[in-house]
Design a protein around this motif. Structure first.
Motif, PDB file in Angstrom:
ATOM      1  N   PRO A 167       0.813  -1.228   0.000  1.00 25.84           N
ATOM      2  CA  PRO A 167       0.000   0.000   0.000  1.00 25.84           C
ATOM      3  C   PRO A 167       0.842   1.271   0.000  1.00 25.84           C
ATOM      4  O   PRO A 167       0.372   2.326  -0.410  1.00 25.84           O
ATOM      5  CB  PRO A 167      -0.813  -0.124   1.303  1.00 25.84           C
ATOM      6  CG  PRO A 167      -0.844  -1.585   1.600  1.00 25.84           C
ATOM      7  CD  PRO A 167       0.478  -2.108   1.132  1.00 25.84           C
ATOM      8  N   HIS A 219      -2.747   4.202   6.797  1.00 26.60           N
ATOM      9  CA  HIS A 219      -3.333   4.730   5.565  1.00 26.60           C
ATOM     10  C   HIS A 219      -3.007   6.217   5.403  1.00 26.60           C
ATOM     11  O   HIS A 219      -2.676   6.675   4.301  1.00 26.60           O
ATOM     12  CB  HIS A 219      -4.848   4.513   5.587  1.00 26.60           C
ATOM     13  CG  HIS A 219      -5.563   5.090   4.407  1.00 26.60           C
ATOM     14  ND1 HIS A 219      -5.480   4.535   3.145  1.00 26.60           N
ATOM     15  CD2 HIS A 219      -6.359   6.191   4.283  1.00 26.60           C
ATOM     16  CE1 HIS A 219      -6.192   5.257   2.300  1.00 26.60           C
ATOM     17  NE2 HIS A 219      -6.736   6.261   2.965  1.00 26.60           N
ATOM     18  N   ARG A 265      -7.628  -2.757   8.398  1.00 31.81           N
ATOM     19  CA  ARG A 265      -8.238  -1.501   7.965  1.00 31.81           C
ATOM     20  C   ARG A 265      -9.203  -0.949   9.011  1.00 31.81           C
ATOM     21  O   ARG A 265      -9.432   0.264   9.075  1.00 31.81           O
ATOM     22  CB  ARG A 265      -8.996  -1.711   6.651  1.00 31.81           C
ATOM     23  CG  ARG A 265      -8.095  -1.895   5.436  1.00 31.81           C
ATOM     24  CD  ARG A 265      -8.890  -1.801   4.142  1.00 31.81           C
ATOM     25  NE  ARG A 265      -8.148  -2.333   3.009  1.00 31.81           N
ATOM     26  CZ  ARG A 265      -8.367  -3.519   2.455  1.00 31.81           C
ATOM     27  NH1 ARG A 265      -9.329  -4.297   2.927  1.00 31.81           N
ATOM     28  NH2 ARG A 265      -7.645  -3.932   1.430  1.00 31.81           N
ATOM     29  N   CYS A 319       0.636   6.625   4.395  1.00 30.31           N
ATOM     30  CA  CYS A 319       0.777   6.281   2.971  1.00 30.31           C
ATOM     31  C   CYS A 319       0.340   7.455   2.090  1.00 30.31           C
ATOM     32  O   CYS A 319       0.996   7.786   1.095  1.00 30.31           O
ATOM     33  CB  CYS A 319      -0.064   5.056   2.620  1.00 30.31           C
ATOM     34  SG  CYS A 319       0.616   3.490   3.167  1.00 30.31           S
TER      35      CYS A 319
END
Length: 529
Positions: free
Chosen positions: A144, A272, A263, A275
């Motif tokens: 990711p 997340h 998640r 990223c």
């Protein structure tokens, strides 16, 4: 007629009762159906659970048989050796294995998950001489962030990308980079001079990370100017630091291995966001370079080049089937090299300066060699880099003690037999521990002693005893670039400062994607006259 009426009323009452009776009895039927369905579902669930348990049991038995020739420390049937990953004593536990179990030993990550830890040069040579793919069980957690670029790709696609990018590291390209590297280092050293006017103590890693990012941006991505005071760049290095740590947290928590569960967690949410920050930086770099290339003068200048820079190769790339590199593949390569090109080098430089601070006699010998070669260091060139043998010996010895990448993973695509006769079937995960290899007393006598003469000209060692940039066909594509940057940074720093450790903050190495220190790398700096 009256009787008929009565009969009719009776008949109506009877019908009404029947209707009531029927309506009273109707509801239980669907309840019975639901109950039956629940029973069937429960039975099916139990059967599936038993099948899964049987599958896991058979998997564990297969693994136990596969590893029967490889002894290891006692492990829990469910948790395996996961306690070794849940504290910051992981490297110490690893070195205990090296002393007790020759060549390699299994590390159980759970009841049915295991990897073979390898720390022997003969074993390394056999594995790195093959074309086994990267172990996606580990590396998929990085996808990711950096996507499927050169680090994570396998097979023919990896080969195509590797061949496409190799010209970016031709020596004709690397030569002028030395001046750009020196400019970035001097900006950092100027900042250090200002900071030590207030306090001679400094945690150097963050500063070095920004400097190496500055260097890679100039060299590989055609960035103009310095970014060492740019807040956006600092947010990128902080995001990379965060992603490094969160990768390790996810790796050691078996529940986080599920993408769905991860998640939903706070940890996954923060990952997340990190990223997203990293991607914003790289997307901006690509967007800016594309805009520059739309200018006719810049485009003509690039076309006249004999060798293209890294990003320009990607932007002009045509794959073997004639198609351009997709935007997704382009960003993956940029994300990969932006991370690999600055974070690993920052780790290397930081630990080298720390090692020299801990050994002032070697530091002084390096300084004298560099002063004799460069004078005041106003200029440093490609030709100088091969004329500092003692400094190079010290750099290599520091890389032995503190390899920037502590280990890499492979998944056996076919059975393997090692030189001592032990073998493993296909499908087994193998972790090549460069940290353990470099600290293996059977390979390096007195491995914890800093001894640069291990790398003196004419000294001999096993071809796979020293692997700071990995080995085989998948070795680090930028190893020459990195080694040049290490030499430039160390040389210019020693000309400007005397380095000493902070005894109250001894660095504690911890394994992440890149070797870091648990408590930072703190040094005392004294400006040289």
């Amino acid at each position: 007629m009256h009787r008929g009426g009565c009969n009719s009323q009776a008949s109506q009452r009877s019908g009404s009762l029947c209707t009531m009776s029927v309506s009273g009895l109707s509801p239980p039927r669907p309840l019975g159906s639901v109950s039956g369905l629940l029973q069937v579902a429960s039975l099916l669930g139990l059967v599936l659970l038993l099948l899964k348990a049987a599958q896991l049991y058979l998997r564990r038995q297969w693994l136990l048989k596969a590893f029967q020739e490889f002894p290891c420390p006692p492990s829990h049937w469910l948790y395996g050796h996961s306690q070794e990953l849940r504290n910051d004593q992981g490297l110490q536990d690893l070195l205990k294995r090296v002393e007790k179990f020759p060549c390699a030993s299994p590390r159980w990550l759970g009841g049915t998950s295991v990897q073979l830890l390898v720390y022997d040069p003969d074993y390394m040579k056999v594995i790195l001489g093959r074309s086994d793919p990267k172990s996606l069980g580990i590396y998929k957690f990085m996808a990711p962030w950096i996507g499927y670029g050169l680090l994570l790709l396998n097979g023919q696609t990896w080969f195509q990308h590797r061949r496409m990018l190799t010209p970016a590291f031709h020596y004709d390209i690397l030569k002028p980079y030395v001046g750009l590297m020196a400019d970035s280092v001097r900006v950092m050293l100027d900042k250090w001079e200002e900071l030590i006017n207030q306090d001679s103590h400094l945690d150097i890693f963050g500063h070095i990370s920004l400097m190496t990012l500055d260097t890679i941006m100039k060299c590989a991505f055609s960035h103009q100017g310095s970014i060492q005071t740019d807040r956006n760049s600092q947010s990128y290095t902080h995001a990379v630091e965060d992603l490094n740590n969160r990768f390790y947290v996810r790796l050691r928590n078996v529940f986080y291995h599920s993408d769905i569960i991860y998640r939903l967690t706070r940890e996954g949410s923060w990952n997340h966001r990190a990223c997203k920050l990293a991607h914003q930086h790289t997307e901006q770099v690509i967007k800016l370079r594309k805009a520059q290339l739309r200018k006719e003068g810049e485009l003509e200048k690039v076309r006249k080049k004999r060798h293209l820079d890294f990003l320009d190769i990607l932007l002009f790339a045509r794959m073997e089937n004639g198609s351009s590199l997709s935007d997704k593949d382009l960003r993956a390569e940029v994300d990969t090299f932006m991370f690999e090109g600055h974070d690993t080098t920052a780790s290397g430089i930081s630990w080298i300066l720390y090692a020299l601070a801990m050994h002032p006699e070697h530091q002084q010998k390096c300084r004298e060699e560099i002063q004799g070669l460069l004078g005041d260091g106003t200029s440093i060139s490609w030709d100088h880099l091969d004329q500092m043998p003692y400094t190079t010996m010290c750099i290599k010895e520091a890389l032995r003690l503190y390899p920037p990448v502590p280990g890499i993973g492979r998944e056996l695509s076919k059975p393997i037999t090692f030189p001592d006769g032990r073998s493993l079937p296909r499908g087994i995960m193998v972790m090549l521990s460069f940290y353990a290899l470099h600290h293996n007393p059977k390979v390096w006598p007195n491995p914890e002693v800093f001894d640069p003469f291990r790398f003196a000209p004419g000294s001999s060692q096993h071809s796979h005893a020293f692997l700071p940039f990995s080995g085989g066909s998948r070795n680090c594509i930028g190893k020459q670039f990195a080694m040049n940057e290490l030499k430039v940074a160390v040389a210019l720093t020693l000309l400007r400062f005397e380095l000493a450790p902070d005894p109250s903050r001894v660095a504690v190495p911890v394994p992440r994607i890149v070797l870091k220190s648990k408590n930072g790398i703190h040094l005392h700096l004294r400006k040289l006259l």
